[in-house]
Design a protein around this motif. Structure first.
Motif, PDB file in Angstrom:
ATOM      1  N   GLY A  60      42.094  40.107  30.496  1.00 24.64           N
ATOM      2  CA  GLY A  60      43.503  40.422  30.317  1.00 24.64           C
ATOM      3  C   GLY A  60      43.911  41.856  30.574  1.00 24.64           C
ATOM      4  O   GLY A  60      45.075  42.202  30.415  1.00 24.64           O
ATOM      5  N   SER A  61      42.973  42.699  30.987  1.00 24.43           N
ATOM      6  CA  SER A  61      43.296  44.107  31.261  1.00 24.43           C
ATOM      7  C   SER A  61      43.893  44.263  32.652  1.00 24.43           C
ATOM      8  O   SER A  61      43.637  43.464  33.548  1.00 24.43           O
ATOM      9  N   LEU A  62      44.650  45.329  32.808  1.00 26.66           N
ATOM     10  CA  LEU A  62      45.171  45.670  34.130  1.00 26.66           C
ATOM     11  C   LEU A  62      44.130  46.528  34.845  1.00 26.66           C
ATOM     12  O   LEU A  62      43.730  47.569  34.335  1.00 26.66           O
ATOM     13  N   PRO A  63      43.688  46.093  36.028  1.00 26.38           N
ATOM     14  CA  PRO A  63      42.659  46.838  36.749  1.00 26.38           C
ATOM     15  C   PRO A  63      43.253  48.011  37.518  1.00 26.38           C
ATOM     16  O   PRO A  63      44.475  48.127  37.662  1.00 26.38           O
ATOM     17  N   GLU A  64      42.376  48.838  38.057  1.00 26.93           N
ATOM     18  CA  GLU A  64      42.801  49.970  38.870  1.00 26.93           C
ATOM     19  C   GLU A  64      43.488  49.512  40.151  1.00 26.93           C
ATOM     20  O   GLU A  64      44.442  50.125  40.614  1.00 26.93           O
TER      21      GLU A  64
END
Length: 76
Positions: free
Chosen positions: A44-48
């Motif tokens: 669920g994290s926003l990637p680079e």
């Protein structure tokens, strides 16, 4: 899509969404917010960045992308 890497950096995508929201372009802002939501990591994290294939890449989470998503959501 980035010319050299074939990837779209998420901080820039979030900035486009924020700028659109601040300019009254809700349709564009919502598009980029939805796009970011669709390209999160499995946790669920926003990637680079997001690869041309649509896969998240690079380190995650990216705090400045997350911050821009929050302030964009506040504008919408």
């Amino acid at each position: 899509v980035g010319v050299q890497t074939g990837a779209l950096p998420t901080p820039e995508a979030a900035l486009v969404g924020y700028t659109a929201a601040m300019s009254g372009r809700r349709d564009i802002a919502t598009h980029w917010m939805d796009w970011l939501g669709e390209h999160r990591t499995p946790r669920g994290s926003l990637p680079e960045k997001v690869l041309a294939s649509g896969a998240p890449a690079g380190p995650a989470p990216i705090a400045w992308t997350a911050a821009r998503v929050i302030i964009t959501a506040a504008e919408l």
